[in-house]
Structure formats: structure tokens, C-alpha cells
Design an enzyme around this catalytic site. Structure first.
Site, PDB file in Angstrom:
ATOM      1  N   ASP A  35      -1.279  -7.451  -5.654  1.00  0.00           N
ATOM      2  CA  ASP A  35      -0.252  -7.522  -6.691  1.00  0.00           C
ATOM      3  C   ASP A  35      -0.834  -7.099  -8.039  1.00  0.00           C
ATOM      4  O   ASP A  35      -2.007  -7.344  -8.328  1.00  0.00           O
ATOM      5  CB  ASP A  35       0.272  -8.960  -6.775  1.00  0.00           C
ATOM      6  CG  ASP A  35       1.604  -9.063  -7.493  1.00  0.00           C
ATOM      7  OD1 ASP A  35       2.234  -8.013  -7.731  1.00  0.00           O
ATOM      8  OD2 ASP A  35       2.011 -10.185  -7.823  1.00  0.00           O
ATOM      9  N   GLY A  36       0.010  -6.470  -8.857  1.00  0.00           N
ATOM     10  CA  GLY A  36      -0.385  -6.151 -10.220  1.00  0.00           C
ATOM     11  C   GLY A  36      -0.508  -4.680 -10.538  1.00  0.00           C
ATOM     12  O   GLY A  36      -0.868  -4.320 -11.662  1.00  0.00           O
ATOM     13  N   ASN A  83      10.807  -4.681  -0.938  1.00  0.00           N
ATOM     14  CA  ASN A  83      10.397  -3.619  -1.860  1.00  0.00           C
ATOM     15  C   ASN A  83      11.355  -2.429  -1.881  1.00  0.00           C
ATOM     16  O   ASN A  83      11.287  -1.582  -2.782  1.00  0.00           O
ATOM     17  CB  ASN A  83       8.985  -3.127  -1.533  1.00  0.00           C
ATOM     18  CG  ASN A  83       7.899  -4.092  -1.938  1.00  0.00           C
ATOM     19  OD1 ASN A  83       6.786  -4.049  -1.397  1.00  0.00           O
ATOM     20  ND2 ASN A  83       8.195  -4.993  -2.870  1.00  0.00           N
ATOM     21  N   VAL A 213       3.886 -16.741  -1.884  1.00  0.00           N
ATOM     22  CA  VAL A 213       3.502 -16.084  -0.633  1.00  0.00           C
ATOM     23  C   VAL A 213       4.360 -14.849  -0.362  1.00  0.00           C
ATOM     24  O   VAL A 213       4.010 -14.013   0.479  1.00  0.00           O
ATOM     25  CB  VAL A 213       3.565 -17.045   0.571  1.00  0.00           C
ATOM     26  CG1 VAL A 213       2.565 -18.168   0.401  1.00  0.00           C
ATOM     27  CG2 VAL A 213       4.959 -17.600   0.777  1.00  0.00           C
TER      28      VAL A 213
END
Length: 259
Positions: A35-36, A83, A213
């Protein structure tokens, strides 16, 4: 472990001691929520796809380090069923990036004896992306080193429903053959998971400081240790991976038992 610690971690930052890692207690299965990427790009006034491209090096580094340490399974959460809600241009760019990256990396993974496996519903992916993952499996399927599990178009809830449907079909066949009904077992249920045959994760890492999660391996992480780091995924390197492993080794895994 295949290689010495001073080879895997040649230049540790001050205060981080690779020799504190116990090679005999490296987790068998590490799962990572990467993530990020978007925030990394935003901080640099770049578009989100540039962040995803920057994250590829972190993937390479983590695969190489995990394999060298003797991790048997590394599962990376590449694209979730949720997504698809992202902007169309980003989704198209990601699918193209998956295909190009997989084709570019497969020979190197093969040389490292890494086996590539995918989990998730690949049927709705663009043909080029599906074919790239299929090619990776064909090339590396007989390898005996670490298994790289790429979760793409994966959702934990959807996987559980899929397994339940498998149990129901089994129950119907059982009833037709024997006239009776046997309740489903965990073993039978797990046969219907995408991860059938893969041990549950020992360690789940999530980057970028988030504490969710995100519909990832909901059944399988029942007793996984969680380590969350504030580092954005493109900045995640082998030393941050080492920090996560050291934190994991500092835990007392009781699996519901007493201390």
C-alpha cells in the site's frame, strides 16, 4: 536459509543488526499488502501510475530478499476485486504494467528457481495480462524454490463464497451417492480456496501505516502475526523487510493457547 546474513544485508542502517535475525525462525509464508503507491506519487506531484511503476523495484527487492532468507511462500496483493472502482486510466495502466512486468521478470525468477502462482479470478483480466501470468506459470511451474503467489483480481469474501459453493456441490453429490449428508469439514472447505495446498501465512505485512486487512486472505490469516509499517510501498526495501521479520520473531505465537 540459502545465503549468509551479511550477504543479504550488506549495508544495514545504524541501529539495525541483521545478526539479530534467527535464520531458523524465518516465517514459512509471508503475505504483503503493498500500500502507498498513490501517496508516494502524490508527494512527488506525479500521477498514480508512476507510483505503481516505482513500486516494482520494491517487489523485486522483497522477492529476492525473501528467497535468499529461505521463505517458502511470498504472497503479494497486487489487485483486489475492489480495485476495479479506481479510475479507468489507472486500471488500464495497471493491467498493462502487470503484463509487461511479468514478462520482463519471468526469466530472472526462473533463474532464481522461484515458482510463480496466481490466486484470484483471472478470467475477467485482459487477454494480454492473463497470457503473461500463464506464461510465468508455464516457465516456472516445475521450480522448487520459493513460491511467489500473486493475488490479482482477488477478494477474500468472494473466495470464501467460492469455497462454500464447492462444499454445497460436494454435499449434493454425496447425497446422491449415499443418500446421506455429511457436514463440511475445514479440510473440504480449504480445497475450494484459491490457496489450496499453500500453508496459511505466518506473517502479514501492510505498508503505508494503514491498519486494515482489505478483504485479503480472510480465512487464511486467522492466526497470522500482523506487522504494519508507515513506509510507503515504493520505499520498502530489504532493511524494512528485516525490521518486520525481527518484530515477528519477537512475538509469542500461542495460537489461542495460554502464555
Amino acid at each position: 536459509m540459502n545465503k549468509p546474513l551479511d550477504y543479504i544485508f550488506p549495508a544495514p542502517p545504524a541501529g539495525l543488526d541483521p545478526t539479530a535475525l534467527d535464520p531458523a525462525r524465518v516465517p514459512q509464508h509471508v503475505a504483503v499488502i503493498m500500500d502507498g503507491n498513490g501517496r508516494w506519487a502524490k508527494k512527488r506531484a506525479l500521477n498514480r501510475l508512476r507510483g505503481h511503476k516505482a513500486g516494482i523495484e520494491a517487489v523485486r527487492e522483497t522477492i529476492r530478499c525473501a528467497s535468499d532468507l529461505g521463505v517458502r511462500y511470498l504472497t503479494i496483493y497486487s489487485f483486489s476485486t475492489e480495485n476495479w472502482k479506481r479510475p479507468h486510466d489507472e486500471v488500464v495502466g495497471l493491467m498493462d504494467l502487470f503484463a509487461k512486468t511479468m514478462l520482463a521478470e519471468v526469466d530472472g525468477l526462473h533463474e532464481e528457481n522461484v515458482r510463480v502462482k496466481t490466486v484470484g479470478d483471472l478470467s475477467v483480466l485482459p487477454a494480454e495480462t492473463r497470457e503473461a501470468f500463464d506464461e510465468a506459470w508455464r516457465t516456472t511451474g516445475d521450480n522448487t524454490g520459493m513460491t511467489l503467489v500473486v493475488a490479482v483480481n482477488y477478494g477474500g469474501r468472494q473466495e470464501i463464497l467460492r469455497a462454500v459453493e464447492g462444499c454445497m456441490r460436494h454435499a449434493v453429490l454425496e447425497a446422491e451417492e449415499t443418500g446421506g449428508f455429511l457436514p463440511p469439514t475445514e479440510e473440504l472447505f480449504e480445497r475450494g480456496l484459491y490457496t489450496a495446498g499453500i500453508p496459511d501465512p505466518d506473517l502479514l505485512i501492510r505498508t503505508s501505516g494503514e491498519m486494515r486487512v482489505s478483504n485479503f486472505l480472510l480465512w487464511q490469516i486467522a492466526y497470522a502475526e500482523f506487522v504494519c509499517t508507515d513506509v510507503l510501498w515504493p520505499d520498502f526495501d530489504r532493511y524494512e523487510f528485516l525490521r518486520c521479520l525481527l518484530e515477528y520473531q519477537g512475538r509469542n505465537r500461542r495460537f489461542g493457547g495460554v502464555e
